[in-house]
Scaffold this motif. Structure first.
Motif, PDB file in Angstrom:
ATOM      1  N   SER A 137       0.809  -1.221   0.000  1.00 47.08           N
ATOM      2  CA  SER A 137       0.000   0.000   0.000  1.00 47.08           C
ATOM      3  C   SER A 137       0.842   1.271   0.000  1.00 47.08           C
ATOM      4  O   SER A 137       0.296   2.376   0.011  1.00 47.08           O
ATOM      5  N   ALA A 138       2.166   1.132  -0.032  1.00 45.01           N
ATOM      6  CA  ALA A 138       3.026   2.318  -0.015  1.00 45.01           C
ATOM      7  C   ALA A 138       2.851   3.126  -1.296  1.00 45.01           C
ATOM      8  O   ALA A 138       2.778   2.573  -2.400  1.00 45.01           O
ATOM      9  N   THR A 139       2.781   4.433  -1.161  1.00 41.86           N
ATOM     10  CA  THR A 139       2.618   5.328  -2.318  1.00 41.86           C
ATOM     11  C   THR A 139       3.898   6.074  -2.662  1.00 41.86           C
ATOM     12  O   THR A 139       3.908   6.925  -3.541  1.00 41.86           O
ATOM     13  N   ILE A 140       4.972   5.772  -1.964  1.00 38.86           N
ATOM     14  CA  ILE A 140       6.256   6.430  -2.205  1.00 38.86           C
ATOM     15  C   ILE A 140       7.229   5.423  -2.812  1.00 38.86           C
ATOM     16  O   ILE A 140       7.100   4.214  -2.611  1.00 38.86           O
ATOM     17  N   ASP A 141       8.199   5.915  -3.559  1.00 37.71           N
ATOM     18  CA  ASP A 141       9.194   4.999  -4.126  1.00 37.71           C
ATOM     19  C   ASP A 141      10.623   5.353  -3.714  1.00 37.71           C
ATOM     20  O   ASP A 141      11.569   4.697  -4.139  1.00 37.71           O
ATOM     21  N   THR A 142      10.773   6.375  -2.885  1.00 40.74           N
ATOM     22  CA  THR A 142      12.061   6.662  -2.259  1.00 40.74           C
ATOM     23  C   THR A 142      11.804   7.133  -0.830  1.00 40.74           C
ATOM     24  O   THR A 142      10.719   7.636  -0.506  1.00 40.74           O
ATOM     25  N   ILE A 143      12.808   6.969   0.010  1.00 37.63           N
ATOM     26  CA  ILE A 143      12.722   7.483   1.384  1.00 37.63           C
ATOM     27  C   ILE A 143      14.077   8.065   1.763  1.00 37.63           C
ATOM     28  O   ILE A 143      15.102   7.782   1.118  1.00 37.63           O
ATOM     29  N   GLU A 144      14.075   8.884   2.809  1.00 34.36           N
ATOM     30  CA  GLU A 144      15.319   9.406   3.335  1.00 34.36           C
ATOM     31  C   GLU A 144      15.778   8.511   4.483  1.00 34.36           C
ATOM     32  O   GLU A 144      15.022   8.246   5.415  1.00 34.36           O
ATOM     33  N   LEU A 145      16.995   8.005   4.403  1.00 37.36           N
ATOM     34  CA  LEU A 145      17.507   7.105   5.425  1.00 37.36           C
ATOM     35  C   LEU A 145      19.003   7.330   5.581  1.00 37.36           C
ATOM     36  O   LEU A 145      19.752   7.300   4.588  1.00 37.36           O
ATOM     37  N   GLY A 147      20.650   9.969   6.011  1.00 35.59           N
ATOM     38  CA  GLY A 147      21.156  11.134   5.303  1.00 35.59           C
ATOM     39  C   GLY A 147      21.098  11.053   3.793  1.00 35.59           C
ATOM     40  O   GLY A 147      21.503  12.010   3.112  1.00 35.59           O
ATOM     41  N   ASP A 148      20.617   9.960   3.240  1.00 31.74           N
ATOM     42  CA  ASP A 148      20.538   9.817   1.790  1.00 31.74           C
ATOM     43  C   ASP A 148      19.111   9.519   1.349  1.00 31.74           C
ATOM     44  O   ASP A 148      18.298   8.984   2.115  1.00 31.74           O
ATOM     45  N   ARG A 149      18.814   9.871   0.104  1.00 25.00           N
ATOM     46  CA  ARG A 149      17.546   9.498  -0.504  1.00 25.00           C
ATOM     47  C   ARG A 149      17.760   8.172  -1.215  1.00 25.00           C
ATOM     48  O   ARG A 149      18.618   8.060  -2.103  1.00 25.00           O
ATOM     49  N   VAL A 150      17.026   7.134  -0.827  1.00 25.76           N
ATOM     50  CA  VAL A 150      17.289   5.796  -1.355  1.00 25.76           C
ATOM     51  C   VAL A 150      16.000   5.195  -1.920  1.00 25.76           C
ATOM     52  O   VAL A 150      14.890   5.529  -1.487  1.00 25.76           O
ATOM     53  N   PRO A 151      16.115   4.294  -2.896  1.00 21.59           N
ATOM     54  CA  PRO A 151      14.946   3.614  -3.464  1.00 21.59           C
ATOM     55  C   PRO A 151      14.192   2.820  -2.392  1.00 21.59           C
ATOM     56  O   PRO A 151      14.804   2.212  -1.506  1.00 21.59           O
ATOM     57  N   PHE A 152      12.859   2.821  -2.515  1.00 25.12           N
ATOM     58  CA  PHE A 152      12.004   2.141  -1.546  1.00 25.12           C
ATOM     59  C   PHE A 152      10.878   1.455  -2.308  1.00 25.12           C
ATOM     60  O   PHE A 152      10.255   2.031  -3.195  1.00 25.12           O
ATOM     61  N   GLY A 153      10.595   0.192  -1.958  1.00 24.49           N
ATOM     62  CA  GLY A 153       9.457  -0.477  -2.575  1.00 24.49           C
ATOM     63  C   GLY A 153       9.626  -1.977  -2.670  1.00 24.49           C
ATOM     64  O   GLY A 153      10.725  -2.522  -2.475  1.00 24.49           O
ATOM     65  N   THR A 154       8.538  -2.643  -2.978  1.00 20.02           N
ATOM     66  CA  THR A 154       8.551  -4.104  -3.113  1.00 20.02           C
ATOM     67  C   THR A 154       9.024  -4.534  -4.500  1.00 20.02           C
ATOM     68  O   THR A 154       9.125  -5.742  -4.775  1.00 20.02           O
ATOM     69  N   ASP A 155       9.308  -3.581  -5.359  1.00 18.15           N
ATOM     70  CA  ASP A 155       9.655  -3.886  -6.755  1.00 18.15           C
ATOM     71  C   ASP A 155      11.142  -3.758  -7.035  1.00 18.15           C
ATOM     72  O   ASP A 155      11.553  -3.696  -8.193  1.00 18.15           O
ATOM     73  N   LEU A 156      11.969  -3.723  -6.013  1.00 18.19           N
ATOM     74  CA  LEU A 156      13.406  -3.524  -6.221  1.00 18.19           C
ATOM     75  C   LEU A 156      14.119  -4.839  -6.498  1.00 18.19           C
ATOM     76  O   LEU A 156      13.860  -5.865  -5.844  1.00 18.19           O
ATOM     77  N   LEU A 157      15.013  -4.809  -7.465  1.00 18.07           N
ATOM     78  CA  LEU A 157      15.926  -5.921  -7.727  1.00 18.07           C
ATOM     79  C   LEU A 157      17.344  -5.363  -7.740  1.00 18.07           C
ATOM     80  O   LEU A 157      17.587  -4.273  -8.283  1.00 18.07           O
ATOM     81  N   PHE A 158      18.261  -6.106  -7.161  1.00 23.53           N
ATOM     82  CA  PHE A 158      19.643  -5.653  -7.024  1.00 23.53           C
ATOM     83  C   PHE A 158      20.504  -6.452  -7.993  1.00 23.53           C
ATOM     84  O   PHE A 158      20.602  -7.675  -7.891  1.00 23.53           O
ATOM     85  N   GLU A 159      21.117  -5.741  -8.939  1.00 20.86           N
ATOM     86  CA  GLU A 159      21.701  -6.376 -10.123  1.00 20.86           C
ATOM     87  C   GLU A 159      23.192  -6.113 -10.239  1.00 20.86           C
ATOM     88  O   GLU A 159      23.659  -4.982 -10.078  1.00 20.86           O
TER      89      GLU A 159
END
Length: 642
Positions: A137-145, A147-159
């Motif tokens: 249900s998250a409506t955001i795709d980045t968050i601040e953590l 001190g940095d703005r980082v990708p956020f979501g269930t759709d992330l793949l690390f390649e």
């Protein structure tokens, strides 16, 4: 895939934690990361909410706990900045008006992304919806953590160049369609699961079945790290389940209920997984069903000196577990006899004709024929066993052939091929003292002619006795033992044949028949086309000529099943046969295997029908379609460069 042949070294870490003590937990996690670095681990995953502990309850609503978790994460990222290992830890992450149960992925001092849990259990002993919001249900795709703005979501793949990693958390695995099912269709090779599964009677075996099945369904590696000793509090007990699984097979697992930290390490063969997926063309067809495309986050898979810790089986066709082997033998014999039964009924055959040499292959074919006729309720006398002594027949094999046929109650015919072959040599002007390929193949073709003609006489079918290993090497006389009317063992490898014969001896026969089978199993493998030695013993031993079938079956399975190159076959064989064959010996027979496998394809392009039994088969009607004139030059060149 580089010099590591597609292997990625992974670890499931189970740290000791203190509930709600983030600084303590950070120290424990850091220590395990350092241990993993020293063990050349490339990817490490920790349990769910490992920075705070999973069982904090309503403390998740306290600002101090969340602030300390962020500080602990920041410290952990900073302290590991010099290490290129990819780390995945669990912690609560506040974003806007919501709190998420997350996996934080970081490497070399940088947070790469944050994956929130999709499915929150809120039944029986679980109350996660009391504290957390679902990532779906998250409506955001980045968050601040940190001190940095980082990708956020269930759709992330690390390649990286060598592997794609997807993340899910605990309950995500237990739902009908886990997030990993979508992630693998987007390209994930390895799924990591951060979990906190408590222990109940019978739950562990169910968990194992879930992990194994999901990794198999996804044709993926699966690294599962679940909370351990330090989490056991109030009503819940945690055992510390660490698992490394590859396509349904457990490579490594933790010791449950241990009070000390554990690091479960193994290597996942990504090259093998990708080959499986490419061959199974239906794998990628469901990707369209996932409405949202994955976001790919780059990372660097660090190079490591590779030393495998996973077991490499020397006999891939033969299960190492005796109970599984017993079940497998029974199932194979059922498959063979069912296939033969259909062919006999369909053709209205009045007889079954086999050449019986006293060797393993013809013995297996005879045993299948006997089981088949018993299954159909036909008289065993319809089986015509033909023993055809030639120039190389020894007393041992002749005696065993006759004893076996008599004890099984089949019709016996004995026809010497000596005189016919001598006349044939005269006809073609061949010197009988020259024991060359003409000398040998003439005998094989004479035997096949006899069998075919007897089948015509009796309204029957000739049952082939050759096996998969011989087909791979082309160790069959073209239009001789290469040909039959139904090839009963066409997909049975040589290393498995003796176990099938032994299984029948131990489970279905007694007395003379059983004793004869045991002796046949212990007889050297030979075509017996060259006269015996001065003691009447077998002189022509197949493995002296073409090499050990153990090696050839190993090469065959791994080359056909997974498309491995000669270099990888050589690399794996050194592990599988350590202390048995020297590297130079393995290299020698690998070169011969590659040469013969390509050069003898013309024999496989016109094979008779035969039942497919296992995952590896050389039938030209579906399993192996290779041009008869394909060049082996590249394979030979790689062998020369080993």
């Amino acid at each position: 895939m580089g010099q590591n042949f597609g292997f990625v070294k992974v670890a499931a870490a189970i740290p000791r934690v203190e509930i709600a003590d983030c600084i303590y937990n950070e120290r424990e996690i850091y220590n395990q990361i350092i241990e993993a670095v020293h063990r050349n681990v490339q990817i490490i995953v920790f349990p769910e909410l490992s920075i705070t502990a999973y069982t904090c309850g309503d403390l998740f609503g306290h600002t101090l706990l969340l602030e300390q978790a962020r500080k602990a994460l920041s410290l952990l990222v900073e302290e590991t900045s010099d290490y290129p290992i990819l780390c995945i830890v669990g912690m609560p992450v506040a974003a806007g008006n919501c709190l998420y149960n997350c996996a934080v992925v970081f490497q070399s001092g940088k947070i790469l992304g944050v994956v929130p849990k999709s499915y929150l259990p809120n039944y029986k002993e679980f109350y996660e919806e009391r504290w957390f919001t679902s990532g779906i249900s998250a409506t955001i795709d980045t968050i601040e953590l940190c001190g940095d703005r980082v990708p956020f979501g269930t759709d992330l793949l690390f390649e990286s160049a060598g592997v794609v990693v997807g993340v899910e958390l605990c309950e995500d695995l237990w739902v009908p369609i886990p997030p990993s099912s979508y992630l693998v269709q987007q390209g994930a090779d390895i799924i990591v699961n951060l979990s906190a599964t408590n222990e109940l009677i019978g739950k562990h075996s169910y968990l194992l079945s879930l992990v194994r099945q999901q990794s198999a369904r996804c044709v993926a590696g699966y690294v599962y790290a679940s909370a351990g000793f330090g989490e056991s509090s109030t009503d819940l007990v945690f055992a510390g389940n660490g698992l490394v699984v590859e396509n349904g097979s457990i490579l490594a697992e933790s010791k449950r209920f241990s009070s000390t930290p554990q690091l479960v390490v193994s290597e996942i063969d990504v090259e093998r997984l990708r080959t499986e997926r490419r061959v199974m063309t239906s794998f990628a067809k469901g990707a369209w069903a996932h409405g949202r495309d994955a976001r790919f986050i780059p990372f660097v898979l660090n190079d490591i000196p590779l030393r495998l810790t996973r077991k490499v089986g020397a006999f891939p066709f033969v299960p190492s577990d005796s109970l599984v082997l017993n079940e497998r033998c029974a199932e194979i014999l059922d498959i063979q006899s069912s296939g033969l039964a259909k062919r006999l009924v369909h053709t209205q055959a009045q007889s079954v004709v086999l050449g019986i040499s006293g060797g393993l292959d013809s013995t297996l074919a005879l045993l299948v024929a006997v089981r088949t006729l018993d299954k159909l309720g036909w008289n065993r006398e319809k089986i015509i066993g033909v023993t055809m002594p030639g120039f190389g027949t020894t007393g041992r094999t002749y005696h065993n052939a006759m004893m076996l046929m008599r004890s099984l109650g089949i019709t016996i015919r004995e026809i010497s091929i000596r005189e016919a072959c001598e006349l044939h040599f005269k006809d073609i002007d061949h010197d009988i003292s020259i024991q060359d390929i003409t000398y040998e193949n003439s005998q094989a073709r004479e035997r096949t002619q006899i069998l075919m003609d007897i089948a015509n006489q009796t309204g029957g079918l000739v049952i082939g006795t050759g096996d998969l290993s011989e087909l791979a090497l082309g160790w069959a006389t073209y239009n001789g033992d290469h040909m039959s009317m139904y090839a009963i063992s066409t997909s049975i490898p040589k290393t498995l044949v003796k176990y099938l014969v032994s299984w029948v001896a131990e489970n279905e026969l007694v007395g003379e028949a059983r004793d004869t089978l045991i002796d046949i199993v212990n007889t050297p493998i030979s075509p017996e086309l060259i006269p015996a030695d001065e003691n009447g013993e077998i002189k022509q031993k197949t493995e002296d000529l073409v090499g050990p079938y153990a090696l050839h079956d190993f090469f065959l399975y791994n080359m056909l099943r997974f498309g491995f190159s000669p270099a990888k076959l050589y690399f794996l064989a050194q592990y599988a046969f350590e202390g048995v064959y020297e590297p130079d010996t393995i290299k020698k027979w690998l070169k011969i295997f590659c040469r013969r496998f390509f050069n003898q394809q013309f024999k496989r392009s016109c094979l008779p029908d035969g039942p497919k039994v296992g995952m590896v088969s050389l039938s030209p009607r579906g399993d192996w379609r290779m041009p008869s004139d394909a060049s082996s030059a590249m394979w030979q060149k790689e062998c020369d460069e080993l």
